[in-house]
Write an enzyme that holds these catalytic residues in place. Structure first.
Site, PDB file in Angstrom:
ATOM      1  N   SER A  32       0.812  -1.232   0.000  1.00 20.86           N
ATOM      2  CA  SER A  32       0.000   0.000   0.000  1.00 20.86           C
ATOM      3  C   SER A  32       0.836   1.268   0.000  1.00 20.86           C
ATOM      4  CB  SER A  32      -0.863   0.072   1.268  1.00 20.86           C
ATOM      5  OG  SER A  32      -1.992  -0.702   1.135  1.00 20.86           O
ATOM      6  N   HIS A  63      -3.056   0.311  -4.937  1.00 22.55           N
ATOM      7  CA  HIS A  63      -2.478  -0.949  -5.411  1.00 22.55           C
ATOM      8  C   HIS A  63      -2.661  -0.995  -6.930  1.00 22.55           C
ATOM      9  CE1 HIS A  63      -1.796  -3.232  -1.625  1.00 22.55           C
ATOM     10  NE2 HIS A  63      -2.643  -2.352  -1.165  1.00 22.55           N
ATOM     11  N   HIS A  85      -5.546  -9.216  -1.830  1.00 23.75           N
ATOM     12  CA  HIS A  85      -5.669  -9.661  -0.444  1.00 23.75           C
ATOM     13  C   HIS A  85      -6.822 -10.644  -0.304  1.00 23.75           C
ATOM     14  CE1 HIS A  85      -4.013  -5.590  -0.622  1.00 23.75           C
ATOM     15  NE2 HIS A  85      -3.322  -5.895   0.461  1.00 23.75           N
ATOM     16  N   TYR A  87      -9.132 -10.414   1.814  1.00 22.23           N
ATOM     17  CA  TYR A  87     -10.397  -9.710   2.084  1.00 22.23           C
ATOM     18  C   TYR A  87     -11.100  -9.242   0.816  1.00 22.23           C
ATOM     19  CZ  TYR A  87      -7.510  -5.448   1.719  1.00 22.23           C
ATOM     20  OH  TYR A  87      -6.654  -4.476   1.286  1.00 22.23           O
ATOM     21  N   GLU A  88     -10.388  -9.274  -0.319  1.00 33.83           N
ATOM     22  CA  GLU A  88     -11.045  -8.938  -1.584  1.00 33.83           C
ATOM     23  C   GLU A  88     -11.833 -10.124  -2.130  1.00 33.83           C
ATOM     24  OE1 GLU A  88      -8.446  -6.363  -4.283  1.00 33.83           O
ATOM     25  OE2 GLU A  88      -7.015  -7.026  -2.766  1.00 33.83           O
ATOM     26  N   ALA A 115       2.238  -2.065   4.412  1.00 32.62           N
ATOM     27  CA  ALA A 115       1.881  -1.045   5.396  1.00 32.62           C
ATOM     28  C   ALA A 115       1.340  -1.797   6.602  1.00 32.62           C
ATOM     29  CB  ALA A 115       0.809  -0.122   4.818  1.00 32.62           C
ATOM     30  N   MET A 213      -2.670  -6.967   6.899  1.00 30.99           N
ATOM     31  CA  MET A 213      -3.636  -7.858   6.240  1.00 30.99           C
ATOM     32  C   MET A 213      -3.040  -8.536   5.003  1.00 30.99           C
ATOM     33  SD  MET A 213      -6.884  -5.259   6.329  1.00 30.99           S
ATOM     34  CE  MET A 213      -7.154  -4.142   7.711  1.00 30.99           C
ATOM     35  N   SER A 214      -1.727  -8.656   4.947  1.00 31.43           N
ATOM     36  CA  SER A 214      -1.123  -9.177   3.710  1.00 31.43           C
ATOM     37  C   SER A 214       0.159  -9.942   4.006  1.00 31.43           C
ATOM     38  CB  SER A 214      -0.809  -8.015   2.765  1.00 31.43           C
ATOM     39  OG  SER A 214       0.234  -7.216   3.288  1.00 31.43           O
ATOM     40  N   ASN A 237       0.589   3.735  10.974  1.00 36.01           N
ATOM     41  CA  ASN A 237      -0.333   4.259  11.997  1.00 36.01           C
ATOM     42  C   ASN A 237      -0.088   3.506  13.297  1.00 36.01           C
ATOM     43  OD1 ASN A 237      -1.697   2.074  10.171  1.00 36.01           O
ATOM     44  ND2 ASN A 237      -2.682   1.877  12.171  1.00 36.01           N
ATOM     45  N   HIS A 249      -7.816   4.370   5.805  1.00 36.70           N
ATOM     46  CA  HIS A 249      -6.916   4.022   4.702  1.00 36.70           C
ATOM     47  C   HIS A 249      -6.176   5.254   4.188  1.00 36.70           C
ATOM     48  CE1 HIS A 249      -5.222   1.659   1.491  1.00 36.70           C
ATOM     49  NE2 HIS A 249      -5.711   2.478   0.581  1.00 36.70           N
TER      50      HIS A 249
HETATM   51  N1  HPA Z   1      -4.140  -2.899  11.003  1.00 33.25           N
HETATM   52  C1  HPA Z   1      -4.188  -3.769   9.986  1.00 33.25           C
HETATM   53  N2  HPA Z   1      -3.674  -3.531   8.792  1.00 33.25           N
HETATM   54  C2  HPA Z   1      -3.028  -2.363   8.610  1.00 33.25           C
HETATM   55  C3  HPA Z   1      -2.933  -1.402   9.629  1.00 33.25           C
HETATM   56  C4  HPA Z   1      -3.516  -1.698  10.894  1.00 33.25           C
HETATM   57  O1  HPA Z   1      -3.475  -0.890  11.845  1.00 33.25           O
HETATM   58  N3  HPA Z   1      -2.254  -0.346   9.117  1.00 33.25           N
HETATM   59  C5  HPA Z   1      -1.937  -0.660   7.833  1.00 33.25           C
HETATM   60  N4  HPA Z   1      -2.410  -1.888   7.523  1.00 33.25           N
END
Ligand code: HPA
Length: 278
Positions: A32, A63, A85, A87-88, A115, A213-214, A237, A249
């Protein structure tokens, strides 16, 4: 009859080889907001995922979904600008299919990036973290189902999935460039919601440093195929409940963008050094 995974990979590899004569030694998957790095490859061939048979295509902003083959200081590299991913809606084996194709193209090492949310107290937004190991808490696994022994063993060892020599090389490269690089354990959760504060407290307790998530599906299949892996998370974050702001996001994308120069500098020096590894 439907094609085996092995035959699908061969078909995709053949299409890539028709488009470029470069035989990449190192692969990189750009997460990301981190895709811009691929634009620095020289003599590049750009192939949208839509032109590659069996390749899943991504719907997530940030992406791009292009394969870029080129060189970096003479080292032959293949980069994935964007990934898909679970989740898609893709089963993890399919989400990891592009990583398998890179391995079948002949890369010896794969560098994965993402990320991630920072959990450990010293991880701040904008930090880069070398992934020393992972925990799979997604409830899914990319090697579920029939195992094709031509690809790898039924029960692959994961004790050095993140290659110790590459991890050391990554750290020495960062030190030389004076790019601060932390190190930690990444956890894969399915998403797509961000975590709850209680989940983050749980993850901290079980030894997780960063959450995303990846990446883990790709690391598992590369490891299955005997390809060495190094991983870098961009902490975009503070994980849920640690900071005051709700997670978004756009914050993830903006922070990844802020880290771009350090990230690019690290990769520009690290990838050619990886290519020189025996
Ligand atoms: N959680 C899950 N996936 C992420 C996060 C997060 O805080 N930041 C970037 N991808």
């Amino acid at each position: 009859m439907s094609l085996s995974l092995y035959d699908q990979m061969q078909q995709t590899v053949e299409v890539i080889r028709q488009k470029t004569s470069i035989a990449p030694k190192v692969g990189i998957i750009l997460g990301s907001g981190l895709g811009a790095f691929a634009d620095s490859l020289e003599g590049r061939t750009v192939i949208p995922y839509g032109e590659l048979p069996h390749f899943p295509t991504s719907s997530v902003p940030g992406h791009a979904g292009r394969l870029v083959v080129g060189t970096l200081q003479g080292a032959p590299i293949v980069a994935m600008q964007g990934r898909v991913h679970m989740y898609e809606g893709y089963p993890p084996a399919q989400a990891a299919f592009p990583a398998r194709v890179l391995c079948a193209l002949g890369i010896r090492s794969l560098v994965v990036t993402n990320a991630a949310g920072g959990i450990r107290a010293d991880l701040a937004p904008g930090d880069l973290m070398a992934i020393s190991d992972h925990i799979n808490l997604s409830g899914a696994h990319p090697l579920t189902g029939h195992n094709d022994d031509r690809l790898g063993p039924r029960f692959p060892d994961m004790s050095t999935a993140y290659d110790p020599a590459l991890l050391k090389l990554l750290q020495t490269t960062a030190d030389r460039l004076k790019v601060p690089l932390k190190e930690g354990v990444y956890v894969w959760l399915s998403g797509p919601s961000y975590e709850t504060p209680a989940e983050i407290r749980f993850l901290r307790t079980v030894g997780v440093d960063a959450v995303g998530m990846s990446t883990v599906p790709e690391v598992i299949v590369a490891s299955h195929m005997g390809v060495r892996v190094a991983g870098i998370s961009c902490i975009t974050n503070l994980a849920a409940g640690i900071g005051r702001k709700p997670l978004s996001h756009s914050e993830v994308a903006q922070t990844a963008d802020r880290a771009r120069d350090r990230f690019t500098s690290l990769l520009t020096h690290f990838l050619p050094a990886v290519a020189e590894q025996p």
